[in-house]
Design a protein around this motif. Structure first.
Motif, PDB file in Angstrom:
ATOM      1  N   ILE A 177       9.234  -7.620   2.432  1.00 56.82           N
ATOM      2  CA  ILE A 177       8.106  -6.726   2.200  1.00 56.82           C
ATOM      3  C   ILE A 177       7.958  -5.748   3.363  1.00 56.82           C
ATOM      4  O   ILE A 177       7.654  -4.560   3.169  1.00 56.82           O
ATOM      5  N   ARG A 178       8.205  -6.223   4.592  1.00 56.04           N
ATOM      6  CA  ARG A 178       8.114  -5.341   5.767  1.00 56.04           C
ATOM      7  C   ARG A 178       9.118  -4.194   5.664  1.00 56.04           C
ATOM      8  O   ARG A 178       8.809  -3.051   6.035  1.00 56.04           O
ATOM      9  N   GLU A 179      10.303  -4.473   5.166  1.00 58.63           N
ATOM     10  CA  GLU A 179      11.302  -3.418   4.996  1.00 58.63           C
ATOM     11  C   GLU A 179      10.841  -2.385   3.966  1.00 58.63           C
ATOM     12  O   GLU A 179      11.071  -1.175   4.134  1.00 58.63           O
ATOM     13  N   ILE A 180      10.184  -2.846   2.919  1.00 53.18           N
ATOM     14  CA  ILE A 180       9.670  -1.928   1.900  1.00 53.18           C
ATOM     15  C   ILE A 180       8.555  -1.060   2.483  1.00 53.18           C
ATOM     16  O   ILE A 180       8.500   0.149   2.250  1.00 53.18           O
ATOM     17  N   VAL A 181       7.652  -1.698   3.263  1.00 43.29           N
ATOM     18  CA  VAL A 181       6.581  -0.939   3.919  1.00 43.29           C
ATOM     19  C   VAL A 181       7.182   0.141   4.821  1.00 43.29           C
ATOM     20  O   VAL A 181       6.764   1.308   4.794  1.00 43.29           O
ATOM     21  N   GLY A 182       8.174  -0.230   5.624  1.00 43.57           N
ATOM     22  CA  GLY A 182       8.810   0.729   6.519  1.00 43.57           C
ATOM     23  C   GLY A 182       9.463   1.872   5.776  1.00 43.57           C
ATOM     24  O   GLY A 182       9.402   3.031   6.203  1.00 43.57           O
ATOM     25  N   HIS A 183      10.105   1.560   4.650  1.00 42.20           N
ATOM     26  CA  HIS A 183      10.769   2.595   3.850  1.00 42.20           C
ATOM     27  C   HIS A 183       9.742   3.574   3.282  1.00 42.20           C
ATOM     28  O   HIS A 183       9.981   4.794   3.287  1.00 42.20           O
ATOM     29  N   ILE A 184       8.632   3.066   2.777  1.00 41.71           N
ATOM     30  CA  ILE A 184       7.595   3.926   2.203  1.00 41.71           C
ATOM     31  C   ILE A 184       6.998   4.833   3.277  1.00 41.71           C
ATOM     32  O   ILE A 184       6.765   6.030   3.057  1.00 41.71           O
ATOM     33  N   LYS A 185       6.775   4.269   4.470  1.00 47.20           N
ATOM     34  CA  LYS A 185       6.141   5.046   5.532  1.00 47.20           C
ATOM     35  C   LYS A 185       7.092   6.074   6.149  1.00 47.20           C
ATOM     36  O   LYS A 185       6.756   7.250   6.285  1.00 47.20           O
ATOM     37  N   SER A 186       8.278   5.615   6.524  1.00 45.26           N
ATOM     38  CA  SER A 186       9.200   6.522   7.213  1.00 45.26           C
ATOM     39  C   SER A 186       9.926   7.454   6.256  1.00 45.26           C
ATOM     40  O   SER A 186      10.192   8.619   6.579  1.00 45.26           O
ATOM     41  N   GLY A 187      10.246   6.952   5.074  1.00 44.28           N
ATOM     42  CA  GLY A 187      11.011   7.766   4.133  1.00 44.28           C
ATOM     43  C   GLY A 187      10.171   8.751   3.345  1.00 44.28           C
ATOM     44  O   GLY A 187      10.669   9.783   2.889  1.00 44.28           O
ATOM     45  N   HIS A 188       8.873   8.417   3.165  1.00 45.50           N
ATOM     46  CA  HIS A 188       8.043   9.260   2.303  1.00 45.50           C
ATOM     47  C   HIS A 188       6.727   9.682   2.956  1.00 45.50           C
ATOM     48  O   HIS A 188       5.939  10.408   2.325  1.00 45.50           O
ATOM     49  N   GLY A 189       6.474   9.223   4.169  1.00 46.13           N
ATOM     50  CA  GLY A 189       5.289   9.660   4.894  1.00 46.13           C
ATOM     51  C   GLY A 189       3.974   9.209   4.299  1.00 46.13           C
ATOM     52  O   GLY A 189       2.936   9.860   4.492  1.00 46.13           O
TER      53      GLY A 189
END
Length: 416
Positions: A84-96
């Motif tokens: 889940i942490r990886e998904i959170v990071g992807h949403i934040k860094s990849g899509h702002g």
């Protein structure tokens, strides 16, 4: 406002539809905003699906449900937060996008789970009643809050966006539909993160209407998602009468506790299609009435023709072996269909049982797992009774099943 709701739960033993997101999605849309759901349970490429969904929807903020931190069982434990942490990071860094987390799992340690996942905000508790209020404050640049308390109001209409979940895929993979009659639990179990939470009941007719919506889609097998169905006897009877009157012919499985019952309740449960009761029982500082009610519930279920399985948690701090033997003797006498025994107690920071153990250096010698993690986000278990010794005590009797070695649940074991 556009809210992008994500179910990251990919555990499939069995797969569980994201009904919490269905409720939240309906509340968001009822408040005049837009919500889209992405269910990653059966995805072959989570990040490709995430990217495609964000591109199509152009959301303002993302919400991720944390149904469970881990599988709770020691021997076959799976820890979910790293994925889940990886998904959170992807949403934040990849899509702002800012990320809100919620779900039952965060209640174990809202601030700790928030920090572990690297999300921006957490809503602790059911938020159908105030999700719009929370979103408005979260999106206010002047707000500095990170933790919000969810609210749910009595008899609130329990709308769900069931059309946003692919139920066919769940049923094809041995999953079943769920519904709930209330929020919260008044019991004081020392090991449970849902203990002593505010109880709010739903209108029975609304719940029946919700069930009918899923039956109309062609599905008639359900599991009740309440902590325990019999939180209040009068309400349970009222709900069963409403469900019986609806005549939908469903089959459903429930959890119960040793309290709040009579013969009429069991008769109604049978009439409405209950085929399995899981009775949750533990050995922690119990009075005689508790065991008397346990015995009566087993007898009433059997008399009504309903299968009953006892989930029995034992091996608490300072518990002598004689206590366990007395419990096993009682369960032998009443003969439920099965007794699932677990002696590994999952600890969370907020629990009473955790405080007992952490204040006794001798007890702490019985800790297993990620004991270096003071937040207890990663799995830590207390155990002072070995599996080999437990096998000796149950003497190979078929009624007893040592929990923790299978990835399954009771309704999957029993079937219909």
């Amino acid at each position: 406002m556009k809210v992008f709701l994500i179910n990251p739960n990919r555990y499939k033993a069995p797969p569980v539809p994201p009904i919490g997101l269905e409720y939240i999605s309906a509340s968001i849309e009822r408040g005049g905003h837009s919500a889209e759901m992405l269910d990653l349970c059966f995805t072959e490429d989570a990040y490709k699906d995430l990217d495609s969904a964000v591109a199509a929807f152009s959301p303002d903020i993302a919400g991720i449900t944390v149904r469970n931190i881990d599988t709770v069982l020691y021997q076959t434990n799976e820890f979910f937060l790293d994925e889940i942490r990886e998904i959170v990071g992807h949403i934040k860094s990849g899509h702002g996008l800012k990320v809100i987390i919620g779900g039952t799992g965060v209640s174990a340690n809202p601030e700790g789970v928030l920090d572990y996942l690297g999300a921006d905000f957490v809503i602790d508790g059911p938020a159908e009643g105030n999700i719009i209020e929370c979103l408005n404050e979260i999106c206010n640049p002047a707000s500095k809050r990170r933790i919000y308390n969810g609210r749910y109001y009595p008899r609130t209409k329990c709308s769900r966006t069931i059309e946003k979940t692919g139920y066919r895929k769940y049923f094809e993979n041995s999953g079943i539909a769920g519904f709930e009659t209330h929020k919260g639990c008044s019991s004081s179990c020392a090991y449970c993160i849902e203990a002593n939470t505010r109880v709010v009941f739903k209108d029975p007719e609304d719940v029946v209407s919700e069930v009918r919506g899923i039956v109309d889609m062609g599905y008639s097998h359900f599991h009740l998602c309440d902590s325990e169905f019999n939180e209040d006897l009068d309400y349970s009877i009222e709900f069963c009468n409403a469900l019986k009157k609806a005549g939908m012919g469903i089959k459903w499985a429930v959890y119960m506790k040793p309290a709040n019952f009579n013969r009429k309740l069991f008769s109604l449960m049978k009439d409405t299609g209950v085929y399995l009761i899981t009775l949750t029982v533990d050995s922690f500082r119990k009075c005689p009435m508790y065991w008397s009610d346990t015995e009566k519930i087993v007898f009433n279920a059997k008399a009504a023709g309903i299968k009953i399985i006892v989930d029995f948690l034992a091996g608490f701090p300072y518990e002598e072996e004689d206590v366990l033997l007395e419990c096993l003797d009682l369960l032998r006498r009443v003969q439920p269909d099965s007794v699932n025994i677990n002696t590994y107690i999952r600890l969370y920071k907020s629990l009473y049982i955790t405080r007992i153990i952490m204040n006794d250096a001798k007890l702490k010698e019985n800790l297993l797992g990620s004991t270096e993690d003071d937040s207890l986000i990663k799995p830590v278990f207390y155990n002072h009774l070995t599996t080999d010794r437990l096998r000796e005590l149950i003497k190979g009797e078929k009624i007893f099943h040592i929990e923790g070695f299978e990835k399954t649940v009771n309704y999957s074991r029993v079937g219909i």
